[in-house]
Structures are given as C-alpha cells and as structure tokens.
Motif scaffolding. Sequence first.
Motif, short mmCIF file in Angstrom:
data_model
loop_
_atom_site.label_atom_id
_atom_site.label_comp_id
_atom_site.label_asym_id
_atom_site.label_seq_id
_atom_site.Cartn_x
_atom_site.Cartn_y
_atom_site.Cartn_z
N GLU A 104 1.14 -1.28 -0.11
CA GLU A 104 0.05 0.35 0.07
C GLU A 104 0.67 1.00 -0.31
O GLU A 104 0.11 2.66 -0.37
N MET A 105 2.30 1.17 0.11
CA MET A 105 3.10 2.68 0.29
C MET A 105 4.22 2.20 -0.44
O MET A 105 4.58 1.43 0.19
N ALA A 106 5.09 3.96 -0.50
CA ALA A 106 6.23 3.20 -0.52
C ALA A 106 7.24 4.55 0.52
O ALA A 106 5.76 5.88 0.40
N VAL A 107 8.10 4.52 0.91
CA VAL A 107 8.46 5.76 2.06
C VAL A 107 10.67 5.65 1.28
O VAL A 107 10.83 4.32 1.29
N ILE A 108 10.83 6.65 0.92
CA ILE A 108 11.99 7.03 0.93
C ILE A 108 12.91 8.57 0.91
O ILE A 108 11.84 8.96 1.89
N TYR A 109 14.32 8.15 2.17
CA TYR A 109 14.56 9.22 2.60
C TYR A 109 15.07 9.91 1.53
O TYR A 109 16.06 9.06 1.01
N VAL A 110 14.90 10.98 1.27
CA VAL A 110 16.01 11.77 0.66
C VAL A 110 16.95 13.24 1.19
O VAL A 110 15.91 14.07 2.19
N ALA A 111 18.07 13.57 1.08
CA ALA A 111 18.87 14.15 1.57
C ALA A 111 18.86 15.73 0.59
O ALA A 111 19.34 15.23 -0.75
N MET A 112 18.92 16.84 0.97
CA MET A 112 19.29 17.87 0.54
C MET A 112 19.97 18.90 0.90
O MET A 112 19.99 18.40 1.74
N GLN A 113 21.27 19.32 -0.25
CA GLN A 113 22.00 19.92 0.38
C GLN A 113 22.46 21.23 -0.28
O GLN A 113 22.24 20.50 -1.65
N ASP A 114 22.32 22.67 -0.04
CA ASP A 114 22.87 23.36 -1.39
C ASP A 114 23.97 23.24 -1.13
O ASP A 114 25.22 24.00 0.34
N LEU A 115 24.96 23.46 -2.06
CA LEU A 115 26.29 23.39 -2.45
C LEU A 115 27.30 25.12 -2.33
O LEU A 115 28.29 25.30 -2.02
N LYS A 116 26.03 25.79 -2.98
CA LYS A 116 26.46 27.47 -3.02
C LYS A 116 25.37 28.77 -2.11
O LYS A 116 26.51 29.51 -2.14
N GLY A 117 24.80 28.27 -1.73
CA GLY A 117 24.06 29.30 -0.48
C GLY A 117 23.56 28.68 0.55
O GLY A 117 24.26 27.81 1.58
N ASN A 118 22.49 29.15 0.69
CA ASN A 118 21.68 29.00 2.36
C ASN A 118 19.81 29.16 2.83
O ASN A 118 19.33 29.38 2.97
N ARG A 119 19.96 28.32 1.23
CA ARG A 119 18.49 28.18 0.33
C ARG A 119 17.54 27.26 0.82
O ARG A 119 16.60 26.42 1.57
N ILE A 120 18.17 25.75 1.71
CA ILE A 120 17.88 24.70 2.53
C ILE A 120 17.70 25.02 4.37
O ILE A 120 18.99 25.63 4.70
N ASP A 121 16.54 25.06 4.76
CA ASP A 121 16.86 26.11 6.26
C ASP A 121 16.06 24.30 6.80
O ASP A 121 15.16 23.66 6.10
#
Length: 429
Positions: A104-121
């Motif tokens: 019934e369900m799919a789950v994934i873990y996703v990592a995101m990283q801003d290599l040039k700024g601070n757009r990820i918080d």
Amino acid sequence: MNNVREELEKIEIPKELHERSKLGIRSAKAEKRKRKLSKKIIISAAASVFFISSIGVGAASIPSFNHLLSIVSPQLALLLQPIEMSSEDKGIKMEVVAAMNDEEMAVIYVAMQDLKGNRIDETLDLYDYSLTGARAFNSQIVDYDEASNSAILRIQANGGEELSGKKVNFRIDSFLSNKQIFENVKVDTDLNEVTKNKPQITLLNTDNISSGGQIFEEVEKQDTIQILKTDQKEIYLPEIEFMHISNIGFIDDRLHIQTKWERDSIDDHGFFYLTDDLGKKIIASNISFDGNKYIEYIFDKGPADIEKLKLMGEFVANGNHITGKWNTTFQMQAVQEEKNKNFRQNFGTWTAEKMTVSPFGVTLYGEGKFNSAAEILVSAKMKDGSIQIFDSTISLNEDRKVQVKFLSDLPVEVSNIDSININGVEMNQ
C-alpha cells in the motif's frame, strides 16, 4: 510538540496531496510572536518503519546513509536498505538515500544540500514533486544540519503495489524554505459584539466543497449547508497580504469565521482555535469552496459559550519558493513479510472488508467515505504479551474505495503478532 502544532500537522489536504490547500490565515495583533518554523520530528513508524531489508557490505561507504543510521532507531538501523542515487541543479544536490514499499505504501529518505548558498533550512518543505506509480504524497524533515546547509526528508506515498520490483523516478521541481510561523496569535475581535449582530447567510452546494474536522459527517449527509454570505466584511490583519476575514457571525449556535485568499498564495496556511482561561484549546472545523478561494472555519460554540473564550490562531507564511530539476531513477524492493486476513466492520461512513499486516503497520480496505475525525483504535498483542499501539493514520479515499494504514512507533515483527485489536474487536493471527 504542543497541541496546536499537532493540529496544524493534522489539517486535511483535500484533492491531490501535492496540490496545496490554503487551510488558514496568518494574523497578528497583540500577543504575536514571529519566528522561523522548526519542525520537531520524533522518529517513529511514520518516519522509520519503512525500510525492511539488510544492510549491504557497501553501505559503510555512503556518508548520507551512515548519517541516516545515526538518527533513526536501533531497530530500523538493522533493517535499512541503501539507494545512493543523486542529482544536482542550481547548486543544490538531491540524493535518494533509502527506499522501500509494501502493498500500500512507498517511503523514501531524501537528502538535500545547498552547495552554494543557504536555500536549505529547517523549514524545508517539498512543493512540486512526484514518484512514478505512486500518489497521495507528503514529506517531512527528519534531520537538519545548519553547518552544511543540508536536510534529510521522509517522502511517503500510497500506491506501493504498483512499484514492487520496478524502476521508478523520483522528481523534485520546486520546494519551499524560510517559512515563518506565528504562534499564540490573538485575533483582535470582540466576540461578544459579534453575538449582537445577525449575519447574512447563504446556502452552499456540498458537491463542490471540501471539509475537515467534526463537521465532516454532517456535510456528507446534506446536499447544501448554510454559510456566511461572502464579501460582507474586509477585516485586514497587520502584515497579512494574502488573505482577510470576509465575514464573521453565528449560524445555528455555531461561530463561523470566513476568510478570503489571494489566488497567488503558494502555501500560506494555518487554523483558528478558541481558548479558555485554563488554556484549553478548541479547534475549528473548516469548509473550503470556490477553488479554496474561501475557507470558513466553524466552531461548535454558540453565543452563550463565547463570553469567556478568546479567538486565537497559528499560521504559517510559506517564505521562499525555489524551482529546479532534480530527479533520480532507482529500483524499489517490496517488504516480504506480510499477512492478509478477511475482516468486516462498519465505521459509520465506510465499511472495512479486508485487513493486511506488514512491517509497515495494519491496513484496512473498504468502501464508503473515510471520516478523518472518527477515532479508530488499533493495537497488536505480541506473543510475549506486550502491546504495540498503532496511533498514526494515513488514508486514501478514491471513488468510494477506502484504504487506511495505521502505523506504530516501532517496526512490526509480523511473525511475533498473536492478535490484532480494532476498536475492541480482537482477531487472532
């Protein structure tokens, strides 16, 4: 996590999950406190039970996977399966760290990283994203590191039976960050004065509306419902540009607060609540109509109840909207340990006809209209006598087909389950 935040997270999103619904307003007069929104996450079944496989020998060479192991429960750490597929655009890297699905369900873990700024918080929230073959998405941060401008999210979607053993594509086209939350907001309105004025009302056809909260069943049974007449007031709140209160009044001993939203608002949302002298909170039901242009909040409180209550709210401003092209393709692997069982029980607005149990949790299938406000208590008695509680719920309701999954704080060892209890009805495994 306080009660108000819990209610904000539970607000029902009508229509497609990746289509944002404006379920609230941001307001401020006295008692407002403005800060960045920080989502406190407790790793539980909703955040950890979904990767049932063994760790490969090569897993130690994956830094993001090792970091994931350090933040999840020990039970899950023994079960995770690495993926390690990444994509980069506009100086931001996205990596699928791990993934798994059941029927019934799919789950994934996703990592995101801003290599040039601070757009990820710490307020990162995916906005436009998809997983091929799946539907009904939601995402949530489970870890954030300010020093590296990186975050790990849990992506959850229904439709797992269509994914088993197949290559799938996970895509992100945009996300939100730099959100701001306004807590304990006192709405500067004298409710006692509101009781003295009789508002203009109108009838609304229930075919083209969405509703949430205790009013759900009432709306389902009626062809029309009484609401406040639109655009009778223009009550603007300080710093608010995306909405205003368009009417307020009592209908049949219920307090109604109607809000009107700007069409270009991305994901501003929130909710109203009433509070008494002891701080007890009463949350409103809501009705959305005219394409979510209007949202009417309805309290089951009449003029006689209002005298000692304050109207409050908690609201979120969406902040930055970042667009790009991030996508990866990888193969899903299904959980093997699963049991099916015939089960029939009437829950008022829908009837369950089948039950499955997997390491993800307990899933009920049936027909009707699922009522998110109705409580269903699900637990498992293990062979050692311990009880495992399933206190988190995810539902899908399409064409009167109901699918509800109940999740626990820990992975479920299906072979060790002695019986399942649903609202007092016990079934041996």
